[in-house]
Design an enzyme around this catalytic site. Structure first.
Site, mmCIF file in Angstrom:
data_model
loop_
_atom_site.group_PDB
_atom_site.id
_atom_site.type_symbol
_atom_site.label_atom_id
_atom_site.label_comp_id
_atom_site.label_asym_id
_atom_site.label_seq_id
_atom_site.Cartn_x
_atom_site.Cartn_y
_atom_site.Cartn_z
ATOM 1 N N SER A 32 0.817 -1.214 0.000
ATOM 2 C CA SER A 32 0.000 0.000 0.000
ATOM 3 C C SER A 32 0.854 1.270 0.000
ATOM 4 C CB SER A 32 -0.931 0.011 1.219
ATOM 5 O OG SER A 32 -1.862 -1.047 1.149
ATOM 6 N N GLY B 75 -4.200 -2.239 -0.936
ATOM 7 C CA GLY B 75 -3.360 -1.907 -2.071
ATOM 8 C C GLY B 75 -3.132 -0.409 -2.176
ATOM 9 N N GLY C 95 -2.428 3.450 -4.460
ATOM 10 C CA GLY C 95 -2.939 4.224 -5.577
ATOM 11 C C GLY C 95 -4.341 4.762 -5.386
ATOM 12 N N CYS D 125 -9.131 -1.939 3.376
ATOM 13 C CA CYS D 125 -8.329 -0.832 2.838
ATOM 14 C C CYS D 125 -8.752 -0.502 1.398
ATOM 15 C CB CYS D 125 -6.845 -1.174 2.946
ATOM 16 S SG CYS D 125 -5.748 0.236 2.677
ATOM 17 N N LEU D 126 -7.900 -0.721 0.407
ATOM 18 C CA LEU D 126 -8.302 -0.463 -0.974
ATOM 19 C C LEU D 126 -9.488 -1.339 -1.352
ATOM 20 C CD1 LEU D 126 -7.745 1.036 -3.661
ATOM 21 C CD2 LEU D 126 -6.229 -0.848 -4.291
ATOM 22 N N GLN E 183 -12.542 0.403 -0.352
ATOM 23 C CA GLN E 183 -12.859 1.477 -1.286
ATOM 24 C C GLN E 183 -13.404 0.926 -2.600
ATOM 25 O OE1 GLN E 183 -8.976 3.229 -1.350
ATOM 26 N NE2 GLN E 183 -9.160 4.083 0.716
ATOM 27 N N ASN F 207 -3.372 2.613 7.000
ATOM 28 C CA ASN F 207 -2.475 3.109 5.960
ATOM 29 C C ASN F 207 -3.298 3.420 4.714
ATOM 30 O OD1 ASN F 207 -0.467 3.678 4.111
ATOM 31 N ND2 ASN F 207 -0.038 1.534 3.710
ATOM 32 N N GLY G 246 -4.499 6.944 1.963
ATOM 33 C CA GLY G 246 -4.513 8.355 1.619
ATOM 34 C C GLY G 246 -5.784 8.778 0.912
ATOM 35 N N PHE G 247 -6.661 7.807 0.635
ATOM 36 C CA PHE G 247 -7.979 8.069 0.067
ATOM 37 C C PHE G 247 -9.012 7.530 1.047
ATOM 38 C CE2 PHE G 247 -5.147 8.110 -3.505
ATOM 39 C CZ PHE G 247 -5.685 9.008 -4.420
ATOM 40 N N HIS H 195 -6.708 -2.041 9.142
ATOM 41 C CA HIS H 195 -6.068 -3.342 8.940
ATOM 42 C C HIS H 195 -6.254 -4.237 10.158
ATOM 43 C CE1 HIS H 195 -3.730 -2.817 5.140
ATOM 44 N NE2 HIS H 195 -4.021 -1.552 5.402
ATOM 45 N N GLU I 169 -5.699 -7.312 10.437
ATOM 46 C CA GLU I 169 -4.663 -8.339 10.559
ATOM 47 C C GLU I 169 -3.410 -7.829 11.246
ATOM 48 O OE1 GLU I 169 -2.750 -5.883 7.698
ATOM 49 O OE2 GLU I 169 -4.851 -6.414 7.979
#
Length: 381
Positions: free
Chosen positions: A49, A243, A245, A272-273, A276, A314, A316-317, A356, A358
């Site tokens: 990530s 992940g 981006g 996380c990603l 999203q 972790n 940023g979006f 997260h 985990e």
């Protein structure tokens, strides 16, 4: 006698920090973030990530526990570089089999020490994550004007699909469980009760271990896998991984696939990603955050139970909770800024979280989510 600077960090606004370089030599351009965790620098460096990001550690004792292959979250470090207050110290830990400086040099990652990380963190908090160039030259020769111009010209993470770059390229099975004393990862020869397909947008190994530990026979597929690819494995549950981006960019191919899976009666769990991606597939939107959430001490409130979990984050979006459609509810919120940290569908076992579960830098407050996923598959049977 002052040491001649051998590394330089140049921000797009023209601010320059000089320090002592370590690890690999060379130059890299990336987004600069800060992480507040007191442990886990190796896991952070190898977390996919962090692709195209340089990490400033607010905790000064980086390098003190050395490195060990067991703590890698990916085969190679993914973060572009690190910024620390003090030069990395020699390791003092029974598990260490190498030190951080040698590890970074062999893996081609740049570090800079001797930086006022408190000042740098304040700048990130006030102005947002800047675009920067980090350079390490043992001779101390830096073209500051070119470095600043390069940082300004970099387009950044918005619109950038990085999942393809960190994802696996072919499918594989994962059967390794969580680490246990005296230092081994569990591995069961018994047949796992649940078949899970995990979409790899940059999956951390410990997430896959947690899935296996909860009773899943895990098949990992590349980020670009189609719904047909997933369903060919006859899964009882689908996992959407973390992940890097811009989720909107990755969503160009991931969202249609997830929407096809949503038509099936399958439990789906995202982190996380993956959280999203699921939100986008359900019709919500994502936004770029100012400086994001990066650390191991983020309090998150479960809206439905009132329970507060101390989590590792972790990202940023973020998912814009105001855009969640009917039939989808917000389940978790950040107690730092109120941003969305979880969602679920009201009529089927489809849920996800931004943090997260985990990761356990201390608390294991969120491990129950893997059990919830397993229970959803058990109920489906």
């Amino acid at each position: 006698m002052a040491h001649k600077p051998t590394a330089c960090l140049a921000l797009a606004d023209g601010t320059v920090f000089y320090g002592q370089g370590f690890g690999a030599t060379g130059e890299v351009v990336a987004e600069l973030v800060f992480n507040t965790a007191m442990t886990g620098y190796q896991e952070i460096m190898t977390d996919p990530s962090y692709a195209s990001q340089i990490v400033t550690f607010t905790f000064p004792h980086v390098g003190n526990t050395g490195v060990t292959e067991q703590d890698d979250e990916a085969p190679e470090p993914v973060a572009s570089g690190i910024v620390v207050k003090w030069d990395p110290t020699e390791p003092s830990n029974w598990r260490a089999n190498s030190n951080l400086v040698e590890w970074m040099e062999k893996r081609g990652r740049i570090g800079i020490g001797g930086i006022d990380t408190r000042r740098l963190t304040r700048a990130i908090r006030q102005q947002g994550s800047p675009h920067v160039v980090l350079s390490h030259d043992p001779e101390g020769n830096f073209d500051i004007a070119k470095m600043v111009a390069k940082a300004r010209d970099w387009k950044g993470l918005v619109g950038l699909d990085l999942a393809k770059e960190v994802s696996c390229t072919q499918s594989y099975r994962w059967d390794e469980g969580l680490w246990a004393w005296p230092g081994e990862f569990g591995k069961s020869e018994e047949q796992k009760p649940f078949r899970v397909v995990a979409l790899d947008y940059g999956a951390k190994r410990n997430i896959l271990r947690s899935l296996a530990q909860s009773g899943a026979e895990v098949t990992v597929l590349p980020a670009t896998a189609t719904a047909e690819d997933v369903l060919a494995h006859d899964p009882e549950g689908v996992f959407l991984s973390n992940g890097p981006g811009d989720p909107a960019a990755t969503g160009a191919y991931a969202v249609p696939m997830i929407q096809e899976l949503l038509k099936k009666d399958l439990p789906i769990f995202g982190i996380c990603l993956g959280h999203q991606m699921l939100a986008l597939a359900l019709g919500a939107k994502t936004v770029k955050m100012g400086h994001g959430h990066h650390g191991a001490n983020h309090p998150v409130r479960d809206v439905e139970t009132g329970k507060v979990e101390i989590t590792s984050m972790n990202h940023g979006f973020a998912v814009d909770a105001q855009t969640l459609p009917e039939g989808v509810i917000e389940t978790h919120v950040s107690l730092f800024d109120g941003s969305n940290c979880g969602l679920r569908m009201t009529d089927r076992p489809v849920f996800s979280v931004q943090y997260h579960p985990e990761a356990s830098p201390g608390p294991q407050d969120s491990a129950y989510l893997f059990d919830r996923f397993a229970e959803a598959m058990r109920t489906r049977r």
